[in-house]
Each structure stands twice: as structure tokens, then as C-alpha cells.
Design an enzyme around this catalytic site. Sequence first.
Site, short mmCIF file in Angstrom:
data_model
loop_
_atom_site.label_atom_id
_atom_site.label_comp_id
_atom_site.label_asym_id
_atom_site.label_seq_id
_atom_site.Cartn_x
_atom_site.Cartn_y
_atom_site.Cartn_z
N CYS A 27 44.58 95.49 -11.05
CA CYS A 27 45.91 95.36 -10.45
C CYS A 27 46.24 93.91 -10.10
CB CYS A 27 46.04 96.24 -9.20
SG CYS A 27 45.17 95.62 -7.75
N ASN A 29 42.63 60.72 -27.26
CA ASN A 29 41.51 61.61 -27.55
C ASN A 29 40.45 60.82 -28.31
OD1 ASN A 29 39.80 63.76 -28.61
ND2 ASN A 29 41.50 65.15 -28.19
N GLY A 69 43.00 64.55 -24.14
CA GLY A 69 41.72 65.25 -24.10
C GLY A 69 41.79 66.73 -24.40
N THR A 70 42.65 67.09 -25.34
CA THR A 70 42.67 68.50 -25.77
C THR A 70 42.54 68.58 -27.28
OG1 THR A 70 43.95 70.56 -25.88
CG2 THR A 70 45.24 68.53 -25.65
N HIS A 116 45.96 77.96 -17.54
CA HIS A 116 44.88 78.92 -17.75
C HIS A 116 44.22 79.36 -16.45
CE1 HIS A 116 44.56 77.33 -22.17
NE2 HIS A 116 45.56 78.18 -22.00
#
Length: 243
Positions: free
Chosen positions: A126, A210, A184-185, A115
Site C-alpha cells: 500500500c 563523464n 556521471g550517468t 528513483h
Amino acid sequence: MDQIINVARNCKRCVVLTGAGISAESGVPTFRGKEGLWGKFKPEELATMEAFMANPKIVWEWYNWRRQLISEVKPNPGHYAIAEMENIFDNFVLITQNVDDLHRIAKSNNILELHGNISRNKCLKCSEPFPDDQEISPEEIPSCSKCGGQIRPDVVWFGEMLNAATIQKAFDESSKADLFLSIGTSAIVQPAASLPVEAKRSQATLIEINVNSTPLTSIADFFVPEPSGEFLPKLVEGLKDKV
Ligand code: BJW
Ligand code: ZN
């Protein structure tokens, strides 16, 4: 733990996918949940092109606030444990959804940033890079020297494509992995959330770390409901002992 170590020590290709939870113990708020960034700020109002076009000042204020916060934090034992894993497995790839750079600071080398990176800037029109050492004033957003477009953070917003080569490599590595750690997602944002599913489909052992369960939990071979900064150093020590 012993069971996980026994499985992991026989694996040669390890892929780790991290999300905001790995940085939570460093003091970086996660996106979702009670303590999440977006409990206070609505994502669709800030992390989209539409939001930027409608109100670039607010979006830049949010990014500047996060940049400042991130500049004041340090990697935690979870980041350092992941960096050590590069020396433990024959083949190791780290895929992160995070934009905070803490894995690089912790000395991980082989990182696929899905990301983008919050410290970089680019042109809205551009994509020409813009120097990242210049503070961006939300009142007077600079423009691109090539095309005059507005400067924006070099991150991936909702509705935008990820870098094609990066996501392709992430899928290739995931399908070749014999061990995949999802750490951890919340495992809901695509296409990243499909990587552990792809690894599992290709016969990898899937371990989820998690503090809460996620849509992935039901297909994971092991679910570890512990903070990553506490579990990962124990895992690495266990793997080192057994090498
Ligand atoms: C701990 C812990 C501790 C806490 N230890 N654990 C319908 C309409 C429109 C689009 C879509 C749609 N359906 C699907 C889409 C596509 C969309 C998507 O997936 N949306 C879903 C929300 C449904 N995806 C995209 O748009 C992507 N592009 C794309 O698909 O292109 C093709 C396309 C285009 C157009 C239409 C459709 C397809 C791009 C996604 C970009 C995501 N960008 C963000 C912002 C980055 C920039 C920035 O930082 O400002 O990336 S969103 C945000 O979510 C950020 C994160 O990387 C990402 C994932 O979040 P993460 O890391 O999982 O964090 P949290 O907070 O959700 O979870 C933290 C977890 O940690 C929790 O589970 C805690 O329990 C845990 N935890 N402490 C261990 N100590
Ligand atoms: Zn430009």
C-alpha cells in the site's frame, strides 16, 4: 573550458541530471562497468519486484550493505559545485537518479529524486511510509501496520513507474532549459535517459560530463571526459569570475 563558460554564462535556465558517477569520487560504487556494483551483483536479481518476492532476505541484505556504505561517505567537490550553481543561474533544477542523499547533504535545495531514496522505507502493498530510523532485519522483515504488507526500500525498481508528478516536472523543466548538464550517468535507463534528449530537442545546449562516452555523447554539444569532481568546481569558479 572557455567555450563552455561563454555559452553557460548566457544561459538562464539550467537543468542538471546526475547519475551514479557524481558519487563515485565519494566512494559510492557505480552500477555498471568494471568497478560497478553490478559487476558483482546482477541487477535483475536484486532491483526488481520479482527478486524481492522470490528472496526478500537477499534483497534486504544488499540494501543494508549499501545503506551502511552510504552512511560512511561524504559529498565530493562535484556535489558542492552543483549546490553552488543554484546561486549562479536565474533558474536551476537538479534532477538525480541517485538514491544516496549526497546532493541534499551538500545543500542542494531544488532536487527531483527520480528513483527514490535509499534511506526511506515503505510498504510493498500500500506504499504507506515506514519509519526510516528502524534497522530492517533481513531475517525478520517488518510488516505494514495498515495492511500487513512487507516493508521494502522506497526506491524505484526496474519495471516500476516513477512518481508521476516528479517525472512530469523533470520533463517540463528539461524542455524549458537553455542549458542541460548530464553528469556521471550511463544514459541508458529510461525514462531518465530521455531527459537530455528532450532538452536538446527543445534547443538547449547539452553538455555531458563523464569519464566514458555514452549513447548521449554523439548528440551532446560538448563532451567533457573528466571526473565530475574535478571539472565542476573549475566550471563554477569560471562562471563566478565572469558574473
Ligand atoms: C563518472 C565518474 C566520475 C563514473 N565522473 N562520470 C525492456 C524490458 C523491461 C523494461 C525496459 C525495457 N526497456 C526499457 C525498459 C525500462 C527500464 C529501462 O530503462 N531499462 C534499461 C536498462 C533498458 N526502466 C524502468 O523499468 C523504469 N520504469 C519504467 O520505465 O516504467 C515504465 C515501464 C514499466 C515496465 C516495463 C517498461 C516500462 C524504472 C527504472 C528504475 C531504475 N532503478 C535503478 C535502481 C534504483 C534503486 C537502487 O539504487 O537500488 O536506478 S537501476 C540503476 O540505474 C539505478 C540508477 O539510478 C540507474 C541509472 O544508472 P546510472 O546512474 O546511469 O549509473 P551507471 O552505473 O549506469 O553509470 C555511471 C556513469 O558514471 C558511467 O557512465 C561512468 O562512466 C560514469 N562515471 N565515475 C564522471 N568520477
Ligand atoms: Zn501497507
